[in-house]
Design an enzyme around this catalytic site. Structure first.
Site, short mmCIF file in Angstrom:
data_model
loop_
_atom_site.label_atom_id
_atom_site.label_comp_id
_atom_site.label_asym_id
_atom_site.label_seq_id
_atom_site.Cartn_x
_atom_site.Cartn_y
_atom_site.Cartn_z
CG HIS A 1 -0.70 -0.14 2.51
ND1 HIS A 1 0.33 0.56 3.07
CD2 HIS A 1 -1.24 -0.88 3.50
CE1 HIS A 1 0.40 0.25 4.35
NE2 HIS A 1 -0.52 -0.62 4.63
CG HIS B 1 -3.78 -6.51 12.44
ND1 HIS B 1 -4.67 -5.46 12.49
CD2 HIS B 1 -2.76 -6.08 11.65
CE1 HIS B 1 -4.21 -4.46 11.76
NE2 HIS B 1 -3.06 -4.81 11.23
CD GLU C 1 -3.12 -3.31 7.18
OE1 GLU C 1 -2.49 -3.20 8.25
OE2 GLU C 1 -2.92 -2.57 6.19
CG ASP D 1 -1.06 -7.47 6.11
OD1 ASP D 1 -2.11 -7.02 6.59
OD2 ASP D 1 0.06 -7.14 6.54
CG HIS E 1 -0.83 -0.60 12.33
ND1 HIS E 1 -1.03 -0.03 11.10
CD2 HIS E 1 -0.94 -1.93 12.12
CE1 HIS E 1 -1.22 -0.96 10.18
NE2 HIS E 1 -1.17 -2.13 10.78
CG ASP F 1 0.96 -5.48 11.50
OD1 ASP F 1 1.30 -6.47 10.83
OD2 ASP F 1 0.01 -4.76 11.20
CE1 TYR G 1 5.44 -3.98 8.78
CE2 TYR G 1 5.29 -3.31 11.08
CZ TYR G 1 4.73 -3.90 9.96
OH TYR G 1 3.45 -4.38 10.01
CG HIS H 1 4.59 -8.38 8.35
ND1 HIS H 1 4.05 -8.84 7.17
CD2 HIS H 1 3.66 -7.55 8.89
CE1 HIS H 1 2.85 -8.30 7.01
NE2 HIS H 1 2.59 -7.53 8.03
#
Ligand code: FEO
Length: 394
Positions: A23, A77, A79, A81, A143, A162, A189, A222
């Site tokens: 993104h 989370h 999001e 991904d 986040h 994350d 990151y 990640h």
């Protein structure tokens, strides 16, 4: 291949080797979407992977256990991904429960419009899987509002979502032998994802201390899994969250006919004369997400733009928009630039930097058309002065 972290707990994620844009964040090192499987009386999957990678994740799970034996899913989370393949996983395994934060339930419901068997958990909620116990820790706005972490008590494994992650594709799964560029990706990151939330990171680290939590393994969503450098990673986060800076300065600019570039190079000379670490970034050759990585620990930056159509250069506007959203703190900054007749760019940049709450020690350095040797000398002297007065000692 699935990789065992501690007895009965496996990495079952995927490596996204070719990802180069997340993104808008440039991911030159690719990424990983880490998911984890706990084999216990209740077989539990922690997070999933980005859409399109579900087959690879299920194959990895299948090396250990039939995926249809999964009873619980924990979604740390929302999001995509990490939740992008949740629908396919739910269809296949038909879990008894999906554990998530209250905001996680809201977010997953809005994303997937499905009546899944959600069970909301809060900080302090615990879940017995058999021999293992999971404890949940809500981390709102680290986040996203839904973000939470999951702690495997008996083995002191933190599934940190994350936080502590890095976009990094590698054959290595653990931090025991860190590839040379890993720390850069960890810093990048933080700078691009977590920078606005420094006070929340500080609060989280304090909460971890107050709860007396210790970690044998930190398993983010990640990048690499930490079991050797946990102290260093936590200390880096503490430092970044406190906005501590080094004697380091960046000169960031765009240019039309090289006049602003000449000024940028003179500033670099002056900063170097002050003995600080300096980097020069042209906004059309350095990606803004890389500049942010370098800016994270810099105490000073100069931002240059020529005046174009009574305003700033588009690339400078893009950078300022991005920077403003990330709410940098504890930095001095100044604007510079060349102009032909109207010359508004330096004033516009200075105003933007002031609005970000940065320290502005100089109202901006402007030059009409082409800088002459005296003006270049002045730019150099100003660079040296700013470094000496606004950066910490080495
Ligand atoms: Fe890696 Fe916020 O998703």
């Amino acid at each position: 291949m699935a990789i065992e972290l501690v007895p009965g707990v496996y990495w079952v994620g995927v490596v996204d080797w070719t990802l180069r844009d997340f993104h808008g964040y440039s991911t030159e090192a690719g990424s990983t979407y880490n998911a984890y499987l706990i084999v216990d009386d209740k077989v539990t999957l922690i997070d999933t992977v980005k859409e399109g990678f579900v087959g690879e994740m299920l194959d990895r799970i299948g090396e250990i256990v039939d995926p249809r034996k999964i009873t619980y899913i924990v979604s740390n989370h929302v999001e995509m991904d990490h939740s992008g393949s949740l629908a396919e996983v739910v269809d296949l395994v038909k879990p008894e429960k999906i554990f998530c934060s209250p905001q996680g339930k809201v977010g997953l419901s809005r994303h997937y419009k499905a009546a899944w068997p959600f069970e909301e958990v809060k900080t302090g909620s615990e879940l017995s899987l058999g021999r293992y116990t999971l404890a949940f820790l809500e981390t709102p706005m680290l986040h996203w509002p839904d973000s939470m972490m999951t702690y495997l008590k008996e083995e002191q494994v933190l599934f940190s979502s994350d936080a502590f992650g890095a976009h990094f594709a590698a054959s290595a799964r653990f931090d025991d032998e860190l590839p040379y560029n890993y720390w850069y990706e960890l810093k990048k990151y933080y700078a691009n994802i977590l920078l606005p939330f420094g006070p929340l990171v500080t609060k989280l680290l304090k909460q971890v201390e107050d709860l007396g939590l210790s970690f044998k393994v930190i398993a983010p969503d990640h990048g690499l899994i930490y079991r050797k450098h946990i102290g260093k990673v936590l200390d880096s986060y503490r430092r970044w969250a406190a906005a501590e800076v080094d004697p380091k300065a960046l000169v960031i600019y765009d240019t039309m006919w090289h006049s602003t570039e000449m000024l940028a190079e003179s500033f670099v000379q002056g900063l170097m004369d002050a003995g600080v670490e300096v980097q020069l970034h042209h906004l059309r050759t350095s990606h803004y997400s890389d500049i942010l990585a370098e800016l994270l620990e810099a105490g000073l930056f100069l931002l240059g733009s020529p005046t174009l159509n009574n305003g700033i250069f588009p690339s400078v506007g893009e950078f300022l928009t991005y920077l403003k959203g990330l709410k940098p703190k504890n930095k001095a900054a100044a604007a510079f630039g060349s102009y032909g007749w109207s010359g508004q760019a330096v004033g516009i940049i200075t105003e933007e930097l002031k609005n970000m709450g940065l320290t502005i020690p100089h109202e901006g350095f402007r030059v009409k058309y082409i800088p002459d040797p005296e003006e270049l000398k002045d730019a150099k002297a100003l660079g040296e002065k700013l470094a000496r007065e606004h950066l910490p000692e080495k």
